[in-house]
Design a protein around this motif. Structure first.
Motif, PDB file in Angstrom:
ATOM      1  N   ALA A   1      -2.861   1.580  -1.354  1.00  0.00           N
ATOM      2  CA  ALA A   1      -1.939   0.586  -0.798  1.00  0.00           C
ATOM      3  C   ALA A   1      -2.571  -0.804  -0.809  1.00  0.00           C
ATOM      4  O   ALA A   1      -1.930  -1.794  -1.184  1.00  0.00           O
ATOM      5  CB  ALA A   1      -1.535   0.978   0.620  1.00  0.00           C
ATOM      6  N   ALA A   2      -3.842  -0.893  -0.405  1.00  0.00           N
ATOM      7  CA  ALA A   2      -4.530  -2.185  -0.385  1.00  0.00           C
ATOM      8  C   ALA A   2      -4.718  -2.728  -1.798  1.00  0.00           C
ATOM      9  O   ALA A   2      -4.566  -3.935  -2.042  1.00  0.00           O
ATOM     10  CB  ALA A   2      -5.876  -2.051   0.310  1.00  0.00           C
ATOM     11  N   LEU A   3      -5.016  -1.841  -2.738  1.00  0.00           N
ATOM     12  CA  LEU A   3      -5.207  -2.262  -4.120  1.00  0.00           C
ATOM     13  C   LEU A   3      -3.898  -2.762  -4.715  1.00  0.00           C
ATOM     14  O   LEU A   3      -3.857  -3.822  -5.360  1.00  0.00           O
ATOM     15  CB  LEU A   3      -5.760  -1.097  -4.936  1.00  0.00           C
ATOM     16  CG  LEU A   3      -6.093  -1.387  -6.402  1.00  0.00           C
ATOM     17  CD1 LEU A   3      -7.157  -2.478  -6.505  1.00  0.00           C
ATOM     18  CD2 LEU A   3      -6.577  -0.112  -7.092  1.00  0.00           C
ATOM     19  N   ASP A   4      -2.812  -2.006  -4.478  1.00  0.00           N
ATOM     20  CA  ASP A   4      -1.501  -2.419  -4.992  1.00  0.00           C
ATOM     21  C   ASP A   4      -1.071  -3.750  -4.385  1.00  0.00           C
ATOM     22  O   ASP A   4      -0.509  -4.614  -5.074  1.00  0.00           O
ATOM     23  CB  ASP A   4      -0.452  -1.351  -4.682  1.00  0.00           C
ATOM     24  CG  ASP A   4      -0.659  -0.072  -5.480  1.00  0.00           C
ATOM     25  OD1 ASP A   4      -1.412  -0.117  -6.478  1.00  0.00           O
ATOM     26  OD2 ASP A   4      -0.086   0.967  -5.099  1.00  0.00           O
ATOM     27  N   ARG A   5      -1.342  -3.896  -3.100  1.00  0.00           N
ATOM     28  CA  ARG A   5      -0.981  -5.144  -2.429  1.00  0.00           C
ATOM     29  C   ARG A   5      -1.753  -6.317  -3.031  1.00  0.00           C
ATOM     30  O   ARG A   5      -1.202  -7.390  -3.277  1.00  0.00           O
ATOM     31  CB  ARG A   5      -1.264  -5.016  -0.936  1.00  0.00           C
ATOM     32  CG  ARG A   5      -0.796  -6.206  -0.098  1.00  0.00           C
ATOM     33  CD  ARG A   5      -0.788  -5.883   1.389  1.00  0.00           C
ATOM     34  NE  ARG A   5      -2.085  -5.405   1.864  1.00  0.00           N
ATOM     35  CZ  ARG A   5      -2.331  -4.154   2.263  1.00  0.00           C
ATOM     36  NH1 ARG A   5      -1.349  -3.242   2.247  1.00  0.00           N
ATOM     37  NH2 ARG A   5      -3.525  -3.797   2.685  1.00  0.00           N
ATOM     38  N   GLY A   6      -3.050  -6.111  -3.287  1.00  0.00           N
ATOM     39  CA  GLY A   6      -3.883  -7.168  -3.846  1.00  0.00           C
ATOM     40  C   GLY A   6      -3.446  -7.571  -5.245  1.00  0.00           C
ATOM     41  O   GLY A   6      -3.291  -8.761  -5.547  1.00  0.00           O
ATOM     42  N   LEU A   7      -3.244  -6.584  -6.115  1.00  0.00           N
ATOM     43  CA  LEU A   7      -2.801  -6.888  -7.478  1.00  0.00           C
ATOM     44  C   LEU A   7      -1.393  -7.466  -7.486  1.00  0.00           C
ATOM     45  O   LEU A   7      -1.068  -8.335  -8.309  1.00  0.00           O
ATOM     46  CB  LEU A   7      -2.871  -5.627  -8.344  1.00  0.00           C
ATOM     47  CG  LEU A   7      -4.285  -5.144  -8.692  1.00  0.00           C
ATOM     48  CD1 LEU A   7      -4.239  -3.770  -9.350  1.00  0.00           C
ATOM     49  CD2 LEU A   7      -4.996  -6.144  -9.598  1.00  0.00           C
ATOM     50  N   GLY A   8      -0.570  -7.023  -6.544  1.00  0.00           N
ATOM     51  CA  GLY A   8       0.783  -7.567  -6.438  1.00  0.00           C
ATOM     52  C   GLY A   8       0.770  -9.029  -6.053  1.00  0.00           C
ATOM     53  O   GLY A   8       1.570  -9.832  -6.551  1.00  0.00           O
TER      54      GLY A   8
END
Length: 727
Positions: free
Chosen positions: A338-345
């Motif tokens: 979730a944190a990775l997706d949020r960051g790349l998003g």
């Protein structure tokens, strides 16, 4: 093909006249950027003499050797009290007045006096990659060699005013459409120029002089200049160059000689202005900041072909964008999907916002995103050449992370910490390989802010420091080196700035009064707005970590307001309340802040009063900040006063027209600053040394010297480096 070299031009001279058949090539060779030094200007005049005397030439071609056309003038000459542009400007007039066609072969960057040289030529041809501009406004001046007169005649008043006022560069497509260049051709600049000059001769082209043209106002509103002048005065009140540029361009509607006189007068006003002197100081300080005393010029650099970032939050994502923008593959590592997706998003959203504004194409967005990858396994960092940790500002957490990176990263990889205040030497030791460790303090938002504080640890290897400085330039950052101390250069000085802002609040000044006092000097925003934007929680946690490290003074009132705000969940803009209440992003005075400040004042025995004036606010905010800068210099934390000025203008919104805090200190007068520090020590008390004048500041004040000229820290650093490197 060269038939012969004019006998008056020796090989290797800066300016020479070279024969190519019946074309005379006026060749400038003053690497690296063919700057208009006094020798080059004299050489131009001599070359024009030679061309005028030899009637066998059918045309003159102005050409520059190397990677660029003339990229500007000799800025150091502007500080000469006897400065005069008469010889150069007169030579440009002579070039324009020649009775045989004159062409300029443009390539690389055609800037400032270089573009003014090109505009004095009758014709201009360029290779496609050429960039053109008049960036003098960035030095607080205007083009002083008839750029404000010839460019409006070539490109029209509206575009000329925009280019001169902004200092921006344009490409050849824009320049061709505007009539600044006549033709664009692929090829080597000399070959392109010769072919163009020969074509001019073949068609018997006559000289074409911009000074004979009229800068027309026919397509402009009747109040164009009135509005432009009003806008310059209101929006750029701190920059007299904005007003003078409008007046100079307006003078292009006059006969050329009259416009020339107006430009000369307005240029001289700006050249001697304190604003331009400050901005020229920063120009040179930025270049000096890249030079590391004691570091060998031939030190071998470590290759940086891939980057890893541990932490994909706002900071980590912003850091990653810098490397993707530079074409460097980068992997982001996070602890949850979730944190990775949020960051790349968030990164994608930033790029798409830029595309929506026309700054990137959709293809460029996808190209940059393709350079970014994500992982939940820190083993993905194992092959990276540079790894940057960007986790929360907590010493225990960062030590754990650094210990892990010491094991995961390959031999020879550089390990960087993005800490803003913590002890880099402690983190370096945690890796087990401190020579590979350096601080890389990015400023938020990391993809926007120009500054990078590079923190050299006690054991940072010379090649690590040199490599990171080069990487900084590669990703478009202005880098300044700091030694290890709490907060390094910028945040250490910001701490005393915020300390006094809070004491002023507890004594009765409102955040709006505090902020407006320094914003009136040109600060981008005052301390209260600044911390609200950065996050009061971030500021409070910094103070808490400082306390854990034993750095706080034994003063219960120290930063009491920010700590209370943190307890109450008033984190600034992100929560809608901090020092201000927020209507969207608009700060609104909040009575609750006054109540909290009064409560803290009563709790710590601080008397409130109603007579806190603007001058007192300015002195109490800036004089301790300057004093701390002097301590930083004396301790060898910063190499040069100019490095401190770069940190504060590039990273903290300090006004460039003030030159930075150390330059400003000299304008105010060190004696006056020392006297006011002593005054506040007397009236407020000084049990914790807040008002104690630094020994360096006192010494310079007593001897009448300038802090901006002090080089003791750089000399000390060179000696220390020589000992450390065993020389």
């Amino acid at each position: 093909m060269i038939e012969n070299v004019n006998s008056t031009a020796a090989s290797g001279t800066l300016v020479s006249l070279v024969r190519h058949g019946d074309i005379a090539v006026l060749r400038i060779a003053n690497p690296p950027v063919n700057a208009l030094s006094s020798e080059v200007v004299a050489g131009l005049a001599a070359a024009v003499d030679a061309f005028e005397a030899d009637r066998s030439y059918a045309a003159l071609l102005v050409h520059c050797e190397g990677r660029t056309f003339v990229a500007g003038g000799d800025i150091t000459s502007f500080d000469d009290p006897d400065f005069s542009a008469a010889l150069y400007n007169g030579t440009l007039g002579r070039i324009e007045a020649l009775d045989r066609p004159v062409a300029a072969a443009l390539h690389g960057t055609v800037l400032g006096g270089g573009l003014e040289l090109a505009l004095a030529c009758h014709y201009r041809v360029a290779v496609p990659s050429t960039k053109l501009g008049l960036p003098e406004v960035k030095l607080g001046i205007l083009p002083g060699s008839l750029g404000t007169q010839r460019l409006p005649r070539a490109a029209g008043i509206e575009l000329a005013l925009d280019l001169i006022s902004s200092g921006r560069s344009i490409d050849t497509a824009t320049a061709l459409k505007a009539g600044i260049v006549d033709e664009v051709h692929e090829g080597k600049p000399l070959d392109v120029g010769l072919a163009y000059a020969q074509a001019l001769v073949a068609r018997d082209a006559a000289p074409r002089r911009l000074s004979a043209e009229v800068a027309s106002t026919a397509d402009l509103p009747a109040d164009f200049f009135d509005k432009a002048l009003a806008d310059a005065v209101s929006r750029k009140a701190f920059y007299p160059s904005a007003r003078n540029i409008v007046l100079a361009v307006q003078a292009s509607t006059l006969p050329f000689a009259e416009g020339e006189a107006v430009e000369a007068r307005l240029f001289e006003e700006l050249r001697v202005s304190p604003e331009s002197q400050a901005m020229r100081h920063l120009f040179f300080a930025e270049r000096q900041a890249a030079k590391i005393p004691g570091l060998a010029k031939d030190v071998a650099l470590r290759p940086i072909a891939s980057v890893g970032i541990l932490g994909a939050g706002t900071m980590g994502g912003g850091i990653a964008m810098n490397f993707a923008n530079a074409g460097i593959p980068t992997v982001l590592v996070e602890t949850s999907q979730a944190a990775l997706d949020r960051g790349l998003g968030l990164v994608r959203a930033n790029y798409e916002a830029s595309a929506a504004k026309g700054r990137l194409t959709a293809v460029q967005v996808e190209q940059r995103m393709a350079l970014l990858s994500g992982s939940l396994d820190d083993a993905a960092l194992a092959d990276c050449d540079l790894v940057i940790e960007a986790v929360f500002e907590n010493m225990d957490l960062k030590k754990q992370v650094c210990a892990r990176l010491g094991k995961v990263c390959k031999p020879g990889a550089i390990i960087a910490t993005n800490t803003s205040t913590l002890d880099v030497d402690v983190l370096a030791e945690a890796t087990g390989r401190p020579a590979d460790v350096v601080g890389m303090h990015f400023f938020s938002p990391a993809n926007v802010m120009r500054l990078l504080e590079v923190v050299r640890g006690a054991k940072t290897a010379p090649d690590v420091l040199a490599t990171v400085m080069l990487v900084a330039r590669r990703i478009g950052k202005v880098a300044a080196v700091s030694g290890v101390c709490y907060g390094f250069i910028g945040n250490r000085m910001a701490e005393v700035y915020m300390r006094e802002a809070e004491f002023l609040m507890m004594e009765g000044a409102s955040p709006a009064e505090i902020d407006s006092a320094v914003e009136a000097l040109g600060m981008a925003m005052g301390p209260c707005r600044m911390l609200d934007m950065a996050g009061i929680d971030v500021g409070a946690k910094t103070v808490i970590e400082y306390g854990k490290a034993g750095g706080l003074p034994p003063d219960d009132s120290y930063r009491a307001v920010v700590r209370k705000m943190f307890e109450l969940g008033r984190f600034g803009q992100k929560t809608g309340s901090g020092y201000y209440r927020y209507d969207g992003r608009k700060p609104v005075t909040d009575p609750e802040t006054a109540r909290i400040a009064k409560e803290q004042a009563e709790a710590h025995g601080i008397a409130q009063r109603a007579d806190i004036g603007r001058q007192e606010i300015v002195e109490r905010l800036l004089y301790p900040l300057i004093n701390e800068g002097a301590k930083i210099l004396e301790e060898g934390i910063a190499y040069r006063p100019g490095d401190i000025d770069i940190v504060w203008t590039a990273g903290y919104g300090f006004p460039d027209h003030q030159g930075g805090p150390m330059w400003m200190a000299d304008r105010i007068g060190l004696t006056a600053i020392a006297e006011r520090l002593a005054h506040y020590a007397q009236v407020r008390g000084n049990p914790f040394g807040y008002w104690t004048v630094s020994p360096l500041l006192a010494r310079l004040a007593n001897s009448g010297q300038r802090v901006s000229d002090w080089q003791g820290a750089a000399a000390f650093a060179e000696k220390r480096a020589a000992v450390w490197q065993g020389r």
